[in-house]
Design a protein around this motif. Structure first.
Motif, PDB file in Angstrom:
ATOM      1  N   GLY A 153       1.952  -0.063  -7.798  1.00  0.00           N
ATOM      2  CA  GLY A 153       0.586   0.377  -7.927  1.00  0.00           C
ATOM      3  C   GLY A 153      -0.510  -0.219  -7.141  1.00  0.00           C
ATOM      4  O   GLY A 153      -1.543  -0.560  -7.491  1.00  0.00           O
ATOM      5  N   LEU A 154      -0.371  -0.090  -5.787  1.00  0.00           N
ATOM      6  CA  LEU A 154      -1.411  -0.083  -5.067  1.00  0.00           C
ATOM      7  C   LEU A 154      -1.721   1.393  -4.221  1.00  0.00           C
ATOM      8  O   LEU A 154      -0.618   1.826  -3.773  1.00  0.00           O
ATOM      9  CB  LEU A 154      -1.049  -1.189  -3.688  1.00  0.00           C
ATOM     10  N   TYR A 155      -3.059   1.583  -4.168  1.00  0.00           N
ATOM     11  CA  TYR A 155      -2.985   3.165  -3.913  1.00  0.00           C
ATOM     12  C   TYR A 155      -4.177   3.255  -2.885  1.00  0.00           C
ATOM     13  O   TYR A 155      -5.094   2.597  -2.609  1.00  0.00           O
ATOM     14  CB  TYR A 155      -3.668   3.761  -5.079  1.00  0.00           C
TER      15      TYR A 155
ATOM     16  N   ILE B  69      -4.053   0.147   0.575  1.00  0.00           N
ATOM     17  CA  ILE B  69      -2.720  -0.042   0.856  1.00  0.00           C
ATOM     18  C   ILE B  69      -2.838  -0.829   2.422  1.00  0.00           C
ATOM     19  O   ILE B  69      -3.551  -0.417   3.331  1.00  0.00           O
ATOM     20  CB  ILE B  69      -1.793   0.907   1.197  1.00  0.00           C
ATOM     21  N   PRO B  70      -2.360  -1.996   2.424  1.00  0.00           N
ATOM     22  CA  PRO B  70      -2.438  -2.784   3.629  1.00  0.00           C
ATOM     23  C   PRO B  70      -1.787  -1.683   5.058  1.00  0.00           C
ATOM     24  O   PRO B  70      -1.010  -1.210   4.835  1.00  0.00           O
ATOM     25  CB  PRO B  70      -1.295  -4.142   3.675  1.00  0.00           C
ATOM     26  N   VAL B  71      -2.658  -1.877   5.920  1.00  0.00           N
ATOM     27  CA  VAL B  71      -2.634  -1.084   7.323  1.00  0.00           C
ATOM     28  C   VAL B  71      -1.348  -1.906   8.229  1.00  0.00           C
ATOM     29  O   VAL B  71      -1.380  -3.148   8.127  1.00  0.00           O
ATOM     30  CB  VAL B  71      -3.497  -1.208   8.168  1.00  0.00           C
ATOM     31  N   ALA B  72      -0.344  -1.063   8.346  1.00  0.00           N
ATOM     32  CA  ALA B  72       0.643  -1.444   9.426  1.00  0.00           C
ATOM     33  C   ALA B  72       1.620  -2.711   8.656  1.00  0.00           C
ATOM     34  O   ALA B  72       1.643  -3.710   9.218  1.00  0.00           O
ATOM     35  CB  ALA B  72       0.335  -2.097  10.604  1.00  0.00           C
ATOM     36  N   GLY B  73       1.710  -2.499   7.412  1.00  0.00           N
ATOM     37  CA  GLY B  73       2.176  -3.810   6.504  1.00  0.00           C
ATOM     38  C   GLY B  73       3.504  -3.747   5.830  1.00  0.00           C
ATOM     39  O   GLY B  73       3.947  -4.315   4.992  1.00  0.00           O
ATOM     40  N   GLY B  74       4.094  -2.491   6.339  1.00  0.00           N
ATOM     41  CA  GLY B  74       5.396  -2.208   5.489  1.00  0.00           C
ATOM     42  C   GLY B  74       5.541  -1.660   4.507  1.00  0.00           C
ATOM     43  O   GLY B  74       6.529  -1.832   3.596  1.00  0.00           O
ATOM     44  N   MET B  75       4.085  -1.003   3.640  1.00  0.00           N
ATOM     45  CA  MET B  75       4.131  -0.254   2.692  1.00  0.00           C
ATOM     46  C   MET B  75       3.751   1.074   2.401  1.00  0.00           C
ATOM     47  O   MET B  75       3.357   1.806   1.655  1.00  0.00           O
ATOM     48  CB  MET B  75       3.175  -1.276   1.788  1.00  0.00           C
ATOM     49  N   ALA B  76       3.974   1.544   3.816  1.00  0.00           N
ATOM     50  CA  ALA B  76       3.863   3.145   4.228  1.00  0.00           C
ATOM     51  C   ALA B  76       2.471   3.802   3.882  1.00  0.00           C
ATOM     52  O   ALA B  76       2.276   4.668   3.386  1.00  0.00           O
ATOM     53  CB  ALA B  76       4.841   3.860   3.275  1.00  0.00           C
TER      54      ALA B  76
ATOM     55  N   ARG C 192      -1.731  -9.840  -4.217  1.00  0.00           N
ATOM     56  CA  ARG C 192      -2.006  -8.678  -5.143  1.00  0.00           C
ATOM     57  C   ARG C 192      -1.081  -8.427  -6.128  1.00  0.00           C
ATOM     58  O   ARG C 192       0.232  -8.407  -5.788  1.00  0.00           O
ATOM     59  CB  ARG C 192      -2.438  -7.280  -4.499  1.00  0.00           C
ATOM     60  N   HIS C 193      -1.566  -8.753  -7.445  1.00  0.00           N
ATOM     61  CA  HIS C 193      -0.260  -8.526  -8.618  1.00  0.00           C
ATOM     62  C   HIS C 193      -0.497  -7.004  -8.928  1.00  0.00           C
ATOM     63  O   HIS C 193      -1.532  -6.425  -9.554  1.00  0.00           O
ATOM     64  CB  HIS C 193      -0.731  -9.612  -9.835  1.00  0.00           C
ATOM     65  N   THR C 194       0.674  -6.373  -9.047  1.00  0.00           N
ATOM     66  CA  THR C 194       0.758  -4.957  -9.779  1.00  0.00           C
ATOM     67  C   THR C 194       2.070  -4.549 -10.203  1.00  0.00           C
ATOM     68  O   THR C 194       3.146  -5.510 -10.235  1.00  0.00           O
ATOM     69  CB  THR C 194       0.540  -3.959  -8.528  1.00  0.00           C
ATOM     70  N   LEU C 195       2.010  -3.310 -10.671  1.00  0.00           N
ATOM     71  CA  LEU C 195       3.405  -3.040 -11.413  1.00  0.00           C
ATOM     72  C   LEU C 195       4.137  -1.863 -10.637  1.00  0.00           C
ATOM     73  O   LEU C 195       3.751  -1.168  -9.968  1.00  0.00           O
ATOM     74  CB  LEU C 195       3.073  -2.480 -12.855  1.00  0.00           C
ATOM     75  N   SER C 196       5.352  -1.749 -11.004  1.00  0.00           N
ATOM     76  CA  SER C 196       6.305  -0.606 -10.686  1.00  0.00           C
ATOM     77  C   SER C 196       6.950  -0.114 -11.944  1.00  0.00           C
ATOM     78  O   SER C 196       7.056  -0.741 -12.862  1.00  0.00           O
ATOM     79  CB  SER C 196       7.186  -0.880  -9.615  1.00  0.00           C
ATOM     80  N   PRO C 197       7.361   1.169 -11.945  1.00  0.00           N
ATOM     81  CA  PRO C 197       7.014   2.156 -10.971  1.00  0.00           C
ATOM     82  C   PRO C 197       5.481   2.705 -11.118  1.00  0.00           C
ATOM     83  O   PRO C 197       4.993   2.657 -12.043  1.00  0.00           O
ATOM     84  CB  PRO C 197       8.068   3.035 -11.264  1.00  0.00           C
TER      85      PRO C 197
END
Ligand code: ATP
Length: 309
Positions: free
Chosen positions: A36-38, A94-101, A292-297
């Motif tokens: 849940g980072l958007y 979403i972090p830039v160049a952070g491995g999170m696409a 950052r604390h967040t949830l999946s899916p």
């Protein structure tokens, strides 16, 4: 007229990397999980292709035709036989160049937004085909949830996913280049005597136990099975990430690993309270920029607004 799409980040709960293929890509068994980072992508009719980037680290994202969102709009326009006359406004979380696409998320978002803006009505299969041409992680950004990516990661099978699972992401200062991390992975494999080619490395396989833990949303079981073959390479390029991983584990995370090619570190935690504790420990440690604390899916790319004037 404007359309806004929201697109999630991903973490790889398993990233099994095979040998380097003759085309330079690696065969993968890539278990994607959307979190849940958007980012938000707004497409507005315009007289030319324009890109505006806002949010944290916007200055590290190209605001020209090399932006992945612009490439997505151009690819769709080409398919439709029209000009990509659209203004794309990206609001990045979403972090830039952070491995999170993050770039892949923006590409999927732009594709969905322009499809709606231009009234194209492409099928999901057609959209996924364009996504796969744009990049290995782009199809997953469209689909969300959880999926197994084979090939370069672009051949997706949807996976059953339980939850919610709680995650904390330690965002680093600066990024890591994904191609550089793969090169370092090859270098480490060569240096170990194993070799880095397709014949040297076993064919990557998704772990059945991990898929079962993911399907049932069993956080303690999943924690013991998280696995990223790119982690040694990311740690070799950015040794300070070891301290980040230690800090999260010492603060009570069930497990921690580098997210994809890094440098973001992902921590699976038991519940919301553990999420707050681990995020606070990471933030006060000085071993990351923010936590950052967040949830999946999380669901995949989704229209937030109907096309409006
Ligand atoms: P992945 O996890 O898919 O390997 P990543 O999350 O590590 O990717 P991105 O945030 O996608 O990395 O960015 C990689 C590079 O792509 C950035 O350094 C940036 O220069 C470029 N780029 C192009 N378009 C975008 C975009 N829309 N958002 C972010 N970066 C972009």
């Amino acid at each position: 007229m404007s359309v806004t799409v929201r697109v999630p980040a991903k973490v790889n709960v398993q990233l099994a990397v095979g040998g380097a293929r003759p085309d330079g890509f690696h065969e993968l068994a890539n278990v994607f999980l959307a979190v849940g980072l958007y980012d938000e992508v707004t497409a507005t009719e315009s007289t030319a292709l324009e890109v505006v980037v806002e949010g944290r680290d916007a200055d590290r994202v190209p605001a020209d035709s090399s932006n992945l969102a612009a490439r997505a709009a151009t690819a769709l326009a080409h398919r439709l036989g029209r000009e990509p006359t659209v203004r794309l406004r990206l609001v990045k979380d979403i972090p830039v160049a952070g491995g999170m696409a993050g770039g892949s998320a923006d590409a999927a978002g732009a594709l969905l937004a322009c499809d709606a803006l231009w009234g194209a009505g492409l099928s999901r299969t057609e959209l996924l085909g364009i996504c796969a041409e744009l990049g290995s992680d782009v199809p997953f950004s469209l689909v969300g949830g959880a999926a197994l990516g084979r090939g370069r990661g672009e051949r997706l099978t949807t996976l059953e996913v339980g939850g919610p699972l709680h995650w904390v992401f330690a965002v680093a200062d600066g990024g890591l280049s994904t191609p550089e991390v793969y090169r370092e992975c090859d270098r480490l494999r060569d240096a170990s005597g194993q070799g880095a080619g397709v014949a040297d490395v076993p064919e990557p396989q998704a772990s059945p136990a991990l898929l079962a833990a993911l399907a049932s949303g069993d956080a303690p079981a999943l924690a013991g099975l998280l696995d990223n073959d790119l982690q040694p390479a990311a740690l070799s390029l950015r040794p300070s990430l070891r301290r980040t991983l230690e800090t999260g584990r010492e603060a009570g995370a069930l497990a921690g690993l580098v997210s994809g090619s890094g440098p973001t570190c992902a921590f699976l935690v038991a519940d919301a309270e553990a999420g707050r504790t681990v995020a606070a420990a990471l933030e006060s440690s000085g071993h990351c920029r923010t936590a950052r604390h967040t949830l999946s899916p999380a669901e995949g790319a989704r229209l937030l607004t109907a096309p409006s004037r």
